[in-house]
Design a protein around this motif. Sequence first.
Motif, mmCIF file in Angstrom:
data_model
loop_
_atom_site.group_PDB
_atom_site.id
_atom_site.type_symbol
_atom_site.label_atom_id
_atom_site.label_comp_id
_atom_site.label_asym_id
_atom_site.label_seq_id
_atom_site.Cartn_x
_atom_site.Cartn_y
_atom_site.Cartn_z
ATOM 1 N N ASP A 132 1.441 -0.970 0.199
ATOM 2 C CA ASP A 132 0.235 -0.230 0.138
ATOM 3 C C ASP A 132 0.690 1.345 -0.147
ATOM 4 O O ASP A 132 1.671 1.370 0.927
ATOM 5 C CB ASP A 132 -0.999 -0.066 1.188
ATOM 6 N N VAL A 134 2.090 5.296 -2.015
ATOM 7 C CA VAL A 134 1.812 6.415 -3.256
ATOM 8 C C VAL A 134 3.320 6.863 -3.242
ATOM 9 O O VAL A 134 4.513 7.294 -2.250
ATOM 10 C CB VAL A 134 1.034 7.406 -2.298
ATOM 11 N N HIS A 136 5.756 9.279 -6.096
ATOM 12 C CA HIS A 136 5.619 10.299 -6.530
ATOM 13 C C HIS A 136 7.416 9.743 -7.905
ATOM 14 O O HIS A 136 8.138 9.999 -7.201
ATOM 15 C CB HIS A 136 6.337 11.574 -6.229
ATOM 16 N N ARG A 145 1.882 10.910 -10.387
ATOM 17 C CA ARG A 145 1.659 9.966 -9.050
ATOM 18 C C ARG A 145 1.361 8.250 -9.346
ATOM 19 O O ARG A 145 0.472 8.705 -9.463
ATOM 20 C CB ARG A 145 0.420 10.607 -8.927
ATOM 21 N N GLU A 147 -0.145 5.295 -7.092
ATOM 22 C CA GLU A 147 -0.361 4.213 -6.664
ATOM 23 C C GLU A 147 -1.023 3.312 -6.283
ATOM 24 O O GLU A 147 -1.013 2.592 -7.475
ATOM 25 C CB GLU A 147 -1.886 5.155 -5.817
ATOM 26 N N ARG A 149 -2.753 -0.062 -4.590
ATOM 27 C CA ARG A 149 -2.846 -0.331 -3.458
ATOM 28 C C ARG A 149 -4.225 -0.821 -3.526
ATOM 29 O O ARG A 149 -5.082 -1.507 -4.989
ATOM 30 C CB ARG A 149 -4.086 1.483 -2.748
ATOM 31 N N ARG A 154 -1.873 2.572 -10.433
ATOM 32 C CA ARG A 154 -2.840 3.645 -11.001
ATOM 33 C C ARG A 154 -1.836 4.578 -10.899
ATOM 34 O O ARG A 154 -0.831 4.833 -9.713
ATOM 35 C CB ARG A 154 -4.461 4.378 -9.795
ATOM 36 N N ALA A 163 4.006 12.670 -1.941
ATOM 37 C CA ALA A 163 3.786 11.670 -1.815
ATOM 38 C C ALA A 163 5.181 10.797 -0.803
ATOM 39 O O ALA A 163 5.454 11.181 -0.431
ATOM 40 C CB ALA A 163 4.415 10.691 -2.371
#
Length: 213
Positions: A132, A134, A136, A145, A147, A149, A154, A163
């Motif tokens: 999990d 995030v 950059h 960005r 992600e 999760r 994404r 981030a």
Amino acid sequence: MRGYDDPCAIARTLGLVGERWALLVVRELVFGPKRFSDLRRGLAGISENVLSQRLRELERAELVWRRRFAPSSTSAYELTERGRGLEPVLVAMSRWGADLPLPEGTDPALGVDALVFTLRATFDAGLAGGLDVVAHLRLGDDHFRVEVRDGRFRARRTEPDDAGITIATTAPILRSLVSAGGTLAKAERAGEITITGERAAAEHLLRCFPPPR
């Protein structure tokens, strides 16, 4: 637009996006709006005239629209909701074609958006496990960005943000790390990549993309 005189949904789809370069223009816009000049930079082999024509056709098909961004009133192209519906089609095509050999004489270097799209297509939820994070991702002047999760990857084009991880490198180096057997330690020693923030999570992120067979 090209027609096939065939009522099949595949034929009707190809009537909208079957022209040369059309789907690659869509690929360049998956992660966010881009100016005309940025689209040309990502599609090195396209001429200005052909790009203009494809954009007009995609606008008429209501897959792309042009908007202005305040405060500079910069004009950029963006996928419509219907245009974004092509993303899973492109993901399937990317996965299907990943093992195909490159045509002789083809430059193997991937553009920035093509590389990030390849990450999107090759992401392996099994390798991600419970990751999990995030991050950059800075690839030269391009910022994303990223992600991960719930087993999903994404990415979107963005400005630098808060981030927890920053990965700064170039598209060729990132590609070598995720698909060509490059090693992170060697790239760091050479000054080719910089990681700040949660290092263990960053290393895990880079291992989520199995190379082609």
